[in-house]
Every structure is written in C-alpha cells, then in structure tokens.
Design an enzyme around this catalytic site. Structure first.
Site, PDB file in Angstrom:
ATOM      1  N   LYS A 156       1.049  -1.173  -0.260  1.00 57.71           N
ATOM      2  CA  LYS A 156      -0.040  -0.588  -0.110  1.00 57.71           C
ATOM      3  C   LYS A 156       0.768   0.954   0.142  1.00 57.71           C
ATOM      4  O   LYS A 156       0.270   2.313  -0.613  1.00 57.71           O
ATOM      5  CB  LYS A 156      -0.764   0.146   1.443  1.00 57.71           C
ATOM      6  CG  LYS A 156      -2.086  -1.397   1.068  1.00 57.71           C
ATOM      7  CD  LYS A 156      -2.912  -0.487   0.082  1.00 57.71           C
ATOM      8  CE  LYS A 156      -4.114  -1.074  -0.083  1.00 57.71           C
ATOM      9  NZ  LYS A 156      -5.207  -2.276  -1.719  1.00 57.71           N
TER      10      LYS A 156
ATOM     11  N   GLU B 116      -9.785   4.867   2.845  1.00 58.27           N
ATOM     12  CA  GLU B 116     -10.228   4.079   3.085  1.00 58.27           C
ATOM     13  C   GLU B 116      -9.929   2.951   3.616  1.00 58.27           C
ATOM     14  O   GLU B 116      -8.312   2.982   3.220  1.00 58.27           O
ATOM     15  CB  GLU B 116     -12.060   3.353   1.856  1.00 58.27           C
ATOM     16  CG  GLU B 116     -11.368   2.393   1.157  1.00 58.27           C
ATOM     17  CD  GLU B 116      -9.917   3.785   0.573  1.00 58.27           C
ATOM     18  OE1 GLU B 116     -10.156   4.588   0.245  1.00 58.27           O
ATOM     19  OE2 GLU B 116      -9.490   2.582  -0.117  1.00 58.27           O
TER      20      GLU B 116
ATOM     21  N   SER C  38       2.078  -9.971  -0.151  1.00 54.95           N
ATOM     22  CA  SER C  38       1.501  -8.243  -0.800  1.00 54.95           C
ATOM     23  C   SER C  38       1.848  -7.290   0.656  1.00 54.95           C
ATOM     24  O   SER C  38       2.095  -6.452   0.663  1.00 54.95           O
ATOM     25  CB  SER C  38       0.029  -8.188  -1.169  1.00 54.95           C
ATOM     26  OG  SER C  38      -0.538  -8.638  -0.534  1.00 54.95           O
TER      27      SER C  38
END
Lengths: 389, 265
Positions: free
Chosen positions: A84, A106, A372
């Site tokens: 992210k 969000e 990830s």
C-alpha cells in the site's frame, strides 16, 4: 491513461466530484512526465520505503511441495508492512502538488490506512481514515498504528461495516470537502483516474519482478500469482508482465466455503454493474443491491473489483480463482513454519494457490507469489481460529 | 395527469415557485407513506420524487441512508415502488430517484417503460454523469420518461452548458458541496453569490428549463434564500423523510410542507 477497459471503468460519480477527478487526471499526467516529481518519488520510495524489495527463493517450502520452485516478492518488507505504501506515497505527493491540505482514505485491513497515515505525517497533511467497525475490531493493531501516526480513524457503522461502507463514507466526505481534500483511494477501484493511476503507482512491483527474475534465471516467471480484493497489488504485479509469456493467476477470497457462500469473489461469482463510480463485476442481487461479502481477510472482503481485472478476466489473459478461508489459514501457518514468514491473511490466499499449483508443475518451473503484506495485524484473528500444533 | 416537467415548466412561465417532496418508497408502511403524500399534496407541493433504495447511496446524508436501509430491510423491490406510484400518480406528478445500478440491472429500457406504466414521468440518478446519459435520452421518446441531470456548485461554465442542454424535465441544482440533508456546518447556498451565478449560467443555454434547487433545504428561510438566488423551485427530502421515519404525525409533515410552500412567494 485509459478511462475504459473494454466496457469496464468510467466515472459514475455525482457532479460535484467531476471537476476534482478531471483536475486529478491532469495533475497526474503532468506529474508523471515531471523529472522532479519522479526523483522525489523514487528517493522517498528508496530511502524511506525500502524499495526495491527482494525476490526471495522459498527453498524450504519449494522442497516440501516437491514441484515448481516458489519465489516470494517481498512487499511485506516495505515500510508499513504492505504494498500500500507505493500508492499512498505517489498520491500523497500528488495531493501536495495540487495544494490540498487534507487527506482522506478508506481502509479494510488497515494497511492502506496505515500507509496513508505515514504519508500524511511525512508530508504534514491532516489525515482522516474511514474504517468499518467490523474491521476495526478484527484489525486492532492497525487502528492503533494509524492513531500513533497522527491520523484520525472514523468508525463506519453503516451497511456491512466493512471496506465497501468505508469507501461510501470517504466518498461522502470528499463530496463535502472536495476543495481542500484529496481522496487517497487505496485500491485500483473507483472512478477514473483512480484505477489507472493506482495501477501505475503499483506497477513498480511487476517491474522489479521482471528485472529480478531476468537477473536470477534469465526470463520472466512461468507463473505469477497475486491475491485480488480491489486488486491493487495484483494489477501492479501483472501490468509489466502482461506482454511476457508468464501465466498470471489472481486469487479472490472464497470465504468459508459453505455451499451458497459468495465469499468475496466478484469475478468468479458476480456480474457487471456500477458501484463506487466504476462499471465492473459486482456481487449483487437480481435488482442490483450489493450483497454482503465474507472473508477472513478484511482487505479482500469487497463486493467489487478493479475494472482492469474485469477486462483481464473476460479476455482470459489472467486466470482468476479462489482460495477459501481455511486454505488461506493453512497457507499462513505453512509459510510461517517453513520460511519463518508471517504473511498477511490477504497474501495467504495467493500463497494457498502456489501450494496447490507447485506440486503439479515440474521442478524446472518457477512460480512468483506477490506477498503483498505481513501478518502482524492478523495474529489475534489467527489465534482465535486455532493454531495447529 | 400532466408530466412533472410540464407542470414545472408551466409554473416557471407563470412566475410561480414550485416545490418537490422526496420520500423513500418502502421506508415505512405504504398506508403511512400515502397519507404523508396526501398531506403534502394538500400543502401545495407540485410533485413527488419517490426514492428507490440502493444499498450504497453515496450522495446521501444520514437520514436518507437510514431510510434506504429501512426500505431494504423491509424487503422493498421495484414492484413495491411501482405499486405506490400507480396510487399516487393520478393525483400528483411523480419521478423516481435512485442510483444507476438498480436501473442497469433492470435494463434501462425496461426501467423507463415500467416507470411510465406506473404513471411516472421522470428519473433522477445522482451517479449518472452527463457523459453516460446517451442511452437514456435515446429512449426518451419511446418511453416518455425524462432523465434529469444534476448540476453542482463545482460545475464549470462549459459543463453547465452540456448539463442544461442534456437535462430533461428540469435541471436539479445541488445547493452546496455536500450530501443530502441539513448539516450544522453547511447551510444550503451559504455562499449565495455562487449559487445565483450558477442559476444564471443554467438559464443562459435553456431559458425555459426549470431549475430546481435541492440538498439541505429544511426551513422557510432556506426557501426564501434559494428563491432570492433565482431558483424556480426547491426540492425537500431529508426534512420530510426524517419526520416520516421518526413516526411524527402526518399532519406535522403537512404543516412543514405548508410553511415551505408559503415561503416560495
């Protein structure tokens, strides 16, 4: 920068957001050509974020599986503990370039919220993160991390109280405060230009995989696997590999695997519609009401999927499959015990597919799994579901 | 019954202010909703926007969000909306307001024809941008239902031209940056100079098209401010829905309607 991926994508938003989206698309088109912007992005990604991340040979796991060799793209080692970071940094710099003073985001698993909070602190931008109350309960460490980084976490108690509803509340905030605020959307979803912009920022994953695999064995991976919720780590992984011969596999959340359960497999079990400003595959009822989803991984627990995945699904270039909660949890424990790595429950879905696939392939083949994120946030949930002896 | 667009256009030509009321289908018992509609008609509203619930209503504030959730919990389907509309439309012009996805899943043509068959004459979709209105406009003649577009304070001059040329029936002008419903921080058209500029721009390209201002209007003072800024009419939703959902006496809904209608002149 494409707005449409075949019949998918677009910008189905209230009129109030249209100028902001146009402004954002223009700013991004300019920034990506601006050497100064790229230099700053690369410097921070390297020194602050820890790029490039390793492509790691999971030797013990590969030996146990007895087939193809499994490599892990270690986005879990990136600052904040997930991919992210790549997108949050890029959009944060863009927000500052646009003169915005406030970031909203969000978050489902909390990893995007943490990344946004880090960037907000670094760039001195007020940061507000919307998070469903169900997710706040199951990802407590990330709620605390966001707060420690100076962000305000706003609980969302509407609807299913998960990622979908957090996006709704962030969009409502943006409609109200669009002049001062940048909506730092965390996945490759939403109205144009978000899907293509997020894919751009995340494509560093696939570019590094290609460079590293060429250095290690002189070609692309035979198979490349990533988990898909909204699909940002997957699209970042796949994009630079689309023109190579690698087989691409996206893994959606299969949920608890009971008959009739939809999990969160929008591509596997949904059909096209419009949600959150984009046309894409959605889990919905006959009259277009969005259905509740369920997955052990909050970051995959979403009824839609990025529009580019919708096209890659239709074209067949990427094979999309599912892993159940149980398979993901078993993959979590297996990676922990064989490699000493605690993967995020989201990433565990991709690991689960590698565990299914590797034994069916010859030892000469190489599978790359994008790991990830790391699993620290999930420890309580994993313990609750029972740790195998 | 004349279409909603015709009723508003005639009033505009005669210089009369108009008001539309919004209520969510299925949010309460049909009999209570129908009684509220009667009270609003007696109060002098010119038309009704009947809301169809969507699970993810991104432009709505808390009141309409809750009404949509209530309606879905009560099992509201398109058939319930059409049945209500068949009972209301002989007495009051009707529009449907919902989001794009429920309409797409029914099929645009089928949705427009069903609205017409139930006596409705307009469709309002806050997440339908002017770029995507083509299929709706193409079906207007055969289906006989207007597709209403929304403008906002963020709308530029160029876009205002596109919106006012493409909108049918009326132009829905959003009063301020924000979602539906009154909010303590932001009164509608708080910066009323931009709102009057916006309304002026809207009438430049289609002088006959009624411009109805909505979002956050709940008191007579709001109505007077909107009229002073040049609005042909106003749209009130959350203020009525809050009374309806909260169990207030129907005559209280009627009295609020009367006080707002009185403030139009």
């Amino acid at each position: 920068m494409p707005e449409w991926y075949g019949p998918y994508g677009g910008a189905y938003v209230p009129e109030t957001l249209v100028p902001a989206l146009e402004e954002l698309a223009t700013a991004w088109t300019e920034a990506r050509r601006d050497p100064g912007f790229r230099r700053e992005f690369q410097r921070l990604a390297h020194d602050w974020g820890g790029r490039p991340t390793p492509l790691y040979f999971a030797e013990n796991l590969s030996r146990e599986l007895g087939g193809a060799q499994v490599y892990l793209k270690r986005e879990d080692l990136l600052h904040g503990g997930a991919h992210k970071f790549n997108n949050a940094l890029g959009q944060g710099l863009l927000a500052r370039r646009l003169g915005k003073t406030r970031l909203i985001a969000e978050t489902g698993a909390g990893q995007h919220g943490v990344a946004t909070a880090m960037v907000g602190a670094k760039l001195s931008l007020e940061t507000i993160v919307y998070m469903g109350t169900v997710d706040m309960e199951r990802q407590k460490p990330n709620v605390l991390r966001m707060r420690l980084l100076g962000a305000t976490v706003r609980p969302v108690d509407q609807g299913t109280r998960t990622l979908k509803d957090a996006i709704n509340e962030a969009l409502r905030d943006w409609i109200t405060n669009v002049r001062s605020t940048h909506y730092l959307l965390g996945s490759a979803v939403g109205p144009h230009p978000f899907p293509s912009m997020v894919a751009d920022f995340q494509s560093v994953i696939g570019r590094e995989i290609l460079r590293q695999s060429r250095a290690l064995w002189g070609g692309p991976p035979d198979v490349t696997i990533a988990c898909v919720g909204g699909g940002s780590n997957a699209i970042g992984t796949f994009h630079p590999l689309l023109r190579t011969r690698t087989q691409l596999v996206g893994v959606e959340a299969g949920g608890d695997g009971r008959r009739g359960s939809l999990g969160a497999a929008s591509l596997g079990r949904g059909r096209p519609g419009v949600l959150h400003g984009m046309r894409t595959y959605l889990l919905q009822d006959r009259e277009g009401q969005i259905l509740p989803t369920e997955s052990v991984a909050p970051g995959l627990d979403y009824a839609g999927v990025g529009p580019e995945h919708a096209r890659l699904h239709d074209s067949g270039r990427v094979r999309y499959t599912t892993a159940s909660d149980r398979e993901a949890l078993r993959a979590f424990h297996r990676l922990a015990r064989t490699e000493g790595i605690l993967p995020a429950l989201e990433s565990s879905h991709a690991v689960a597919e590698a565990i299914r696939l590797a034994p069916t392939l010859p030892k000469t083949q190489r599978i790359v799994v994008t790991l990830s994120g790391r699993g620290d946030k999930d420890l309580e949930e994993v313990e609750r579901r029972g740790v195998p002896r | 019954m004349a279409s909603l667009g015709d009723v508003l256009a005639r009033a505009k030509a005669e210089g009369r202010g108009t008001m539309l009321a919004y209520l969510m289908a299925g949010s309460v018992d049909d009999s209570r909703l129908l009684a509220a509609v009667d009270a609003l008609r007696d109060a002098g509203v010119s038309g009704l926007e009947l809301g169809f619930p969507f699970s993810d209503p991104m432009a709505e504030g808390p009141v309409i969000q809750r009404a949509a959730a209530d309606a879905l919990d009560r099992g509201t389907h398109w058939t319930n909306l059409f049945s209500l509309m068949r009972q209301i439309s002989p007495h009051l012009p009707c529009a449907v307001m919902t989001y794009l996805n429920p309409v797409l899943q029914r099929g645009v043509g089928q949705a427009l024809r069903s609205i017409r068959d139930a006596g409705g004459s307009a469709l309002i979709l806050p997440d339908l941008p002017v770029e995507e209105v083509g299929p709706f406009r193409a079906l207007r003649r055969s289906a006989g239902v207007d597709t209403v577009l929304l403008a906002s304070p963020a709308t530029s001059g160029d876009r205002m031209r596109r919106l006012s040329e493409a909108s049918e029936g009326f132009l829905y002008v959003v009063s301020r940056y924000g979602v539906t419903g009154a909010s303590p921080g932001a009164s509608p058209g708080a910066a009323s100079a931009p709102l009057s500029g916006l309304l002026d721009q809207a009438s430049r390209w289609r002088p006959g098209l009624p411009r109805m201002v909505g979002f956050g209007i709940s008191r007579p003072a709001d109505v007077r401010r909107m009229r002073a800024a040049g609005a042909d009419g106003i749209i009130v939703g959350s203020a009525f829905q809050e009374l309806l959902s909260g169990g207030a006496a129907v005559r209280k809904i009627g009295r609020l309607g009367e006080s707002l209608v009185a403030a139009l002149e």
